[in-house]
Design an enzyme around this catalytic site. Sequence first.
Site, PDB file in Angstrom:
ATOM      1  N   ARG A 109      23.163  48.081  45.032  1.00 39.39           N
ATOM      2  CA  ARG A 109      24.027  49.110  45.606  1.00 39.39           C
ATOM      3  C   ARG A 109      24.368  50.095  44.489  1.00 39.39           C
ATOM      4  O   ARG A 109      23.942  49.910  43.344  1.00 39.39           O
ATOM      5  CB  ARG A 109      25.295  48.486  46.188  1.00 39.39           C
ATOM      6  CG  ARG A 109      26.201  47.886  45.150  1.00 39.39           C
ATOM      7  CD  ARG A 109      27.483  47.364  45.781  1.00 39.39           C
ATOM      8  NE  ARG A 109      28.358  46.822  44.753  1.00 39.39           N
ATOM      9  CZ  ARG A 109      29.452  46.116  45.000  1.00 39.39           C
ATOM     10  NH1 ARG A 109      29.810  45.852  46.225  1.00 39.39           N
ATOM     11  NH2 ARG A 109      30.194  45.664  44.014  1.00 39.39           N
ATOM     12  N   ASN A 147      33.083  53.351  48.124  1.00 38.08           N
ATOM     13  CA  ASN A 147      33.613  52.081  47.629  1.00 38.08           C
ATOM     14  C   ASN A 147      33.655  52.130  46.119  1.00 38.08           C
ATOM     15  O   ASN A 147      32.638  52.358  45.467  1.00 38.08           O
ATOM     16  CB  ASN A 147      32.713  50.916  48.055  1.00 38.08           C
ATOM     17  CG  ASN A 147      33.334  49.573  47.726  1.00 38.08           C
ATOM     18  OD1 ASN A 147      34.383  49.224  48.276  1.00 38.08           O
ATOM     19  ND2 ASN A 147      32.720  48.837  46.820  1.00 38.08           N
ATOM     20  N   GLU A 148      34.833  51.972  45.576  1.00 40.74           N
ATOM     21  CA  GLU A 148      34.998  51.802  44.134  1.00 40.74           C
ATOM     22  C   GLU A 148      34.176  52.799  43.318  1.00 40.74           C
ATOM     23  O   GLU A 148      33.224  52.420  42.612  1.00 40.74           O
ATOM     24  CB  GLU A 148      34.624  50.377  43.728  1.00 40.74           C
ATOM     25  CG  GLU A 148      35.506  49.333  44.369  1.00 40.74           C
ATOM     26  CD  GLU A 148      35.312  47.946  43.765  1.00 40.74           C
ATOM     27  OE1 GLU A 148      34.228  47.676  43.239  1.00 40.74           O
ATOM     28  OE2 GLU A 148      36.266  47.146  43.808  1.00 40.74           O
ATOM     29  N   GLU A 306      41.446  45.104  48.237  1.00 38.41           N
ATOM     30  CA  GLU A 306      40.528  43.963  48.144  1.00 38.41           C
ATOM     31  C   GLU A 306      41.066  42.964  47.134  1.00 38.41           C
ATOM     32  O   GLU A 306      41.588  43.352  46.079  1.00 38.41           O
ATOM     33  CB  GLU A 306      39.146  44.398  47.619  1.00 38.41           C
ATOM     34  CG  GLU A 306      38.280  45.129  48.591  1.00 38.41           C
ATOM     35  CD  GLU A 306      36.908  45.448  47.975  1.00 38.41           C
ATOM     36  OE1 GLU A 306      36.490  44.778  47.002  1.00 38.41           O
ATOM     37  OE2 GLU A 306      36.275  46.389  48.469  1.00 38.41           O
ATOM     38  N   GLU A 354      25.830  38.827  47.236  1.00 41.96           N
ATOM     39  CA  GLU A 354      27.144  38.178  47.086  1.00 41.96           C
ATOM     40  C   GLU A 354      27.327  37.037  48.082  1.00 41.96           C
ATOM     41  O   GLU A 354      28.411  36.833  48.627  1.00 41.96           O
ATOM     42  CB  GLU A 354      28.247  39.239  47.206  1.00 41.96           C
ATOM     43  CG  GLU A 354      28.215  40.187  46.012  1.00 41.96           C
ATOM     44  CD  GLU A 354      29.350  41.208  46.000  1.00 41.96           C
ATOM     45  OE1 GLU A 354      29.861  41.551  47.074  1.00 41.96           O
ATOM     46  OE2 GLU A 354      29.698  41.656  44.894  1.00 41.96           O
ATOM     47  N   PHE A 356      27.659  33.990  47.733  1.00 39.40           N
ATOM     48  CA  PHE A 356      28.638  32.953  47.393  1.00 39.40           C
ATOM     49  C   PHE A 356      30.023  33.534  47.112  1.00 39.40           C
ATOM     50  O   PHE A 356      30.874  32.854  46.552  1.00 39.40           O
ATOM     51  CB  PHE A 356      28.157  32.107  46.210  1.00 39.40           C
ATOM     52  CG  PHE A 356      27.105  31.118  46.620  1.00 39.40           C
ATOM     53  CD1 PHE A 356      27.416  30.091  47.501  1.00 39.40           C
ATOM     54  CD2 PHE A 356      25.803  31.217  46.153  1.00 39.40           C
ATOM     55  CE1 PHE A 356      26.444  29.175  47.904  1.00 39.40           C
ATOM     56  CE2 PHE A 356      24.828  30.310  46.546  1.00 39.40           C
ATOM     57  CZ  PHE A 356      25.151  29.285  47.426  1.00 39.40           C
ATOM     58  N   HIS A 357      30.229  34.796  47.478  1.00 41.24           N
ATOM     59  CA  HIS A 357      31.581  35.328  47.271  1.00 41.24           C
ATOM     60  C   HIS A 357      32.510  34.747  48.319  1.00 41.24           C
ATOM     61  O   HIS A 357      32.127  34.550  49.464  1.00 41.24           O
ATOM     62  CB  HIS A 357      31.576  36.855  47.355  1.00 41.24           C
ATOM     63  CG  HIS A 357      32.781  37.437  46.691  1.00 41.24           C
ATOM     64  ND1 HIS A 357      34.026  37.398  47.282  1.00 41.24           N
ATOM     65  CD2 HIS A 357      32.944  38.008  45.490  1.00 41.24           C
ATOM     66  CE1 HIS A 357      34.896  37.954  46.452  1.00 41.24           C
ATOM     67  NE2 HIS A 357      34.269  38.325  45.358  1.00 41.24           N
TER      68      HIS A 357
HETATM   69  C1  GAL Z   1      34.419  44.566  44.726  1.00 41.39           C
HETATM   70  C2  GAL Z   1      33.595  45.354  45.727  1.00 41.39           C
HETATM   71  C3  GAL Z   1      33.204  44.493  46.893  1.00 41.39           C
HETATM   72  C4  GAL Z   1      32.636  43.185  46.415  1.00 41.39           C
HETATM   73  C5  GAL Z   1      33.627  42.515  45.513  1.00 41.39           C
HETATM   74  C6  GAL Z   1      33.129  41.199  44.999  1.00 41.39           C
HETATM   75  O1  GAL Z   1      34.502  45.172  43.502  1.00 41.39           O
HETATM   76  O2  GAL Z   1      34.296  46.464  46.210  1.00 41.39           O
HETATM   77  O3  GAL Z   1      32.272  45.182  47.671  1.00 41.39           O
HETATM   78  O4  GAL Z   1      31.454  43.437  45.725  1.00 41.39           O
HETATM   79  O5  GAL Z   1      33.883  43.342  44.410  1.00 41.39           O
HETATM   80  O6  GAL Z   1      33.981  40.690  44.013  1.00 41.39           O
END
Ligand code: GAL
Length: 671
Positions: A109, A147-148, A306, A354, A356-357
Amino acid sequence: MWHDGRLCYGGDYNPEQWPAEVWAEDVALMRRARVTLVTVGVFAWSRLEPAPGQYCFDWLDQVLDLLHDGGIRVALATPTASPPPWFSLAHPGALPVTVDGVRLHHGSRDTYCAAAPAYRSAARRVTAALADRYARHPAVALWRVHNEYGTTCHCEHTARAFRRWLAGRYGDLDTLNDAWVTSFWSQHYSDWAQISTPRATQYLGNPGHLLDFRRFWSDTLLAAYAEQRDLLRAVAPQTPVTTNYVLGDWVPVDHARWAREVDLVAVDHYPSAVDGGAEEQTALVGDLARGWARHAAADPTWLLMESAPQQIHTTGRAHTKEPGRMLRHSLAHVARGSHGAMFFQWRASAGGAERFHSALVPHAGPDSRVFREAVELGAVLERLTEVRGRVEASVALAVDASSAWALRHPGLPSTRVDHHEELAAAHRALWHAGYGCDTVAPGEALDGYRLLVLPALYLTDDATAEWIRAYVHRGGHLLATYLSGTADAHARIRLGGYPGALRDVLGVRVEEFHPLADGDEVRLADGGTGRIWAETVHPTGAETVTTYAGGVLDGSPAITRHRHGTGTAWYVSTRPDDTTYRRLLDSAARAADIAPVCPDAPAGVEAVRRLHPGGSWLFLLNHTDRARRVPARGRDLLTDTEVDEAVTLPPGGVAVLRERLPSATGDETTT
Ligand code: GAL
């Protein structure tokens, strides 16, 4: 109003990763957990626009309708942080270039150059399409742009835009050459075309060049955000617009400046330390976000956009949060003014980078500890709807993006000095000592603050120096740490002795630095120790609070205090160890007549007070693994019970008391 009175609770929701059957289950589970807001569409560009100019909204129509029917509001995201492969293949010149000149490829991304015209126009096009389609959808409460923002690029588009930005800032090359001190190492520029972005080079780069590139890039990303915001506002003027801030040393964004361009400050927070560090970082981020929110145009409230439900990501390992820790972290943010607690993410992905997030609905499904805690958190947040008002704070901590960037330049006497770490050390000391603090940007109004802390405020322009001077002159208490005041707005050193712009107010002249090696300490005569840095300090009016003990600095001042006007200015020429720092800030706060938020709270219990003309709420968070008794009075909103003398918090437990205020007759009334 961007919220409906309820606190926001929910997170990033990625229905594009799931078949439609799962959407209905998601809404049912969200209702069980009392979710109020979800972010949809963050990385859905290739689903929304599968081919250039061909849009596919049916799935999103269904998702938004389902959410709306379930009473769940939506922060609708523009998907521009992740251009689809077709875009990158059609516009290879819009792919980003690293500092070494390597062009990156799609496959992850954030792979675009924010200065590339093709990227910007594709981003505007998909944003406009989304805005047209959903401007009046009743579920949409908020727009979340991108995003960020945080990518960097060194391509030719960027270099051209950089030159334009520099021409606007400096007007002519003489002024730029002077600001960057290009007389050093034959760097004189005689044509704008000679200036590139600060690419990889043979040896140390030029500090002015590096600093201006950071500033320029922050402005470029901001312009990319602002053009999407303006498109959204044009068709949906009633819906606020925000973007989620990412935090970290590498982030090329001046968040305070950006705050003036968002309708709501939204931050993402992922602590990087496990033992206690996560709680210290959470408190700091909450205070930072609130500080930025004071600059926001429309609403001083902010939102934790988040956070990770179940894990703390440290280098090389994801630590599983202990039961109750997610709730405590969430309430720590709400205590500091977040209008709720949002997570990444709602449902754990089955695949992708991600996979395993952590998520509120983990791979194990709803029959899981995490989901049960998510349900509990939803119920707790519902009980806190009445909490409002400012956070009690009499200490101001100065934060400055330019100082942070400049202290990361090569060629400094130590690579260990970091504005954010100095900020974190001061904040940690205040946090452990129980003082409420706000973060402020240089120049901000300081009414109501009795102590101002400058943590290595390296870049101090003349206006900032005057802001500090005037504050102390009219009775404020100041505590400045080493390297504050040393450089001007272009990172040029102020001559005549450090700390440059602040010599008069601090009543000292620093002649030499003595940066310390990793693991080295200097002893202080009061029994403490110093790390990272030490200095030869000559008082020119200040009194010595403590001296160095032993070594080449034996007997020379380490910490000083100076009367200036009707105020007091402390100077700290080393980084005291945590205990010494805490003691020092405690003395400075008491001398400034500031009391801890909850003076009788035992160690390990965090106390934060919210104050409103109509009430007062005390958040008590027990970060220890023992039960803790805290003298307090009021109604505990979580248990709905009256607390007459003290509340006993179980290990890791929390309480939120609606406090009793003394009435005019001297009796107590519940607010
Ligand atoms: C953030 C991001 C999310 C996801 C998350 C994982 O920084 O905005 O999309 O990647 O981290 O920790």
